[in-house]
Design a protein around this motif. Structure first.
Motif, mmCIF file in Angstrom:
data_model
loop_
_atom_site.group_PDB
_atom_site.id
_atom_site.type_symbol
_atom_site.label_atom_id
_atom_site.label_comp_id
_atom_site.label_asym_id
_atom_site.label_seq_id
_atom_site.Cartn_x
_atom_site.Cartn_y
_atom_site.Cartn_z
ATOM 1 N N VAL A 83 0.848 -1.188 0.000
ATOM 2 C CA VAL A 83 0.000 0.000 0.000
ATOM 3 C C VAL A 83 0.885 1.241 0.000
ATOM 4 C CG1 VAL A 83 -1.712 1.317 1.316
ATOM 5 C CG2 VAL A 83 -1.887 -1.175 1.180
ATOM 6 N N ARG A 124 0.758 5.717 0.108
ATOM 7 C CA ARG A 124 -0.041 6.909 0.394
ATOM 8 C C ARG A 124 0.532 8.081 -0.388
ATOM 9 N NH1 ARG A 124 -0.670 6.245 7.009
ATOM 10 N NH2 ARG A 124 -2.131 4.465 6.867
ATOM 11 N N VAL A 160 -6.943 -0.802 5.797
ATOM 12 C CA VAL A 160 -6.376 0.308 5.030
ATOM 13 C C VAL A 160 -7.025 1.603 5.507
ATOM 14 C CG1 VAL A 160 -5.658 -0.963 2.980
ATOM 15 C CG2 VAL A 160 -8.026 -0.215 3.192
ATOM 16 N N ASP A 164 -5.578 5.329 1.241
ATOM 17 C CA ASP A 164 -4.526 4.381 0.899
ATOM 18 C C ASP A 164 -4.756 3.787 -0.489
ATOM 19 O OD1 ASP A 164 -3.187 4.745 3.260
ATOM 20 O OD2 ASP A 164 -3.758 2.816 4.147
#
Length: 297
Positions: free
Chosen positions: A3, A5, A34, A88
């Protein structure tokens, strides 16, 4: 599941988007938790209005609808779907499924314990929102739909959508701002186009945007079809108010309101309309949509 950001600096000084960030961790039945970002403006005890965006936008799409709704005393919430905006972003297309999107947004509703919601849903916001409304009717009071539908793989797929699906998957250059401009009837300023691009600084941030068109269930054996058909049947018993205000210049979804109006009991006698707008009806006519929502209820 990897993941990423988007750096907060990408969202500095966006035109027309002064809203404070809020975050909550959401969980699907499979995979890690998430972080979902959402706008939450207006009085906490005000009637809640939830605004669900679609592909490839984010809560920025609602920037001109939020202030008039807040001024009218509404609590206005606009989440960024996982893979979009400030939420995310799993980095593989395979990390995204229709079910996960439904479960992530359902968990967001449950985490905030939202009830009595008036929801405005568009594009994938409708594919997700209509499904959740059918499955958790107790959380909703009214539904307003703009250029969205609930696919059940019972009709042929328009050529325009098949072209869009291939483009989203394979084009080497995927610019959200250009896509928004191409699907509106008004000119989108460069700074606004850049704001739509802001969540996607690299190719790994784009997996969710590239995945969405692939997830629309167009074949009967798609894993999302049974749940969507059950949701469509439930909407056939939906007695609460449902309003369709569609952009008439959307070549794929501009006439998709007809099936909803004919199928949903709560749509009977509502002030449905098709207005001068494209697919991204919020970009073309945000203040008008807010005014119609407030006049409607």
């Amino acid at each position: 599941m990897d993941v990423v950001r988007t750096p907060e600096s990408r969202f500095d000084d966006l035109p027309g988007y002064p809203f404070a960030p809020h975050h909550v961790d959401v969980q699907a039945s499979e995979g890690p938790a998430v972080r979902m970002h959402y706008v939450d403006e207006g009085p906490r005890d005000g009637p809640p209005v939830v605004l669900l965006h679609g592909e490839p936008t984010w809560s920025y799409l609602y920037r001109t609808m939020i202030p008039p709704l807040v001024d009218a005393g509404r609590r206005v919430l606009a989440p960024d779907l996982i893979g979009f905006g400030k939420s995310d972003k799993p980095t593989r297309i395979e990390d995204y499924t229709y079910l996960r999107h439904v479960e992530w947004v359902t968990d967001w509703f449950e985490s905030l314990d939202l009830t009595g919601v008036t929801a405005f849903v568009q594009d994938w916001g409708a594919l997700i929102g209509l499904r959740i409304a059918a499955e958790q009717e107790h959380r909703f009071g009214r539904l307003m739909v703009g250029n969205g539908f609930l696919p059940t793989a019972q009709h042929s797929t328009p050529l325009g959508f098949r072209v869009w699906r291939a483009f989203a998957r394979y084009t080497p250059v995927f610019k959200a701002g250009l896509i928004v401009q191409a699907a509106t009837v008004t000119r989108v300023p460069r700074a606004v186009m850049a704001a739509y691009d802001a969540p996607f600084p690299s190719s790994e941030h784009l997996a969710g945007a590239r995945a969405f068109p692939q997830l629309v269930p167009t074949e009967p054996d798609d894993p999302a079809v049974p749940a969507n058909r059950a949701a469509w049947d439930a909407l056939g018993r939906w007695e609460k108010p449902l309003l369709c205000v569609f952009g008439a210049h959307d070549p794929i979804l501009g006439k998709a309101d007809r099936a909803l109006i004919e199928h949903v009991p709560g749509a009977k006698g509502q002030p449905h309309d098709r207005i001068r707008a494209g697919h991204f009806i919020q970009e073309d006519a945000g203040p008008e949509l807010a005014a119609r929502l407030l006049t409607w209820g």
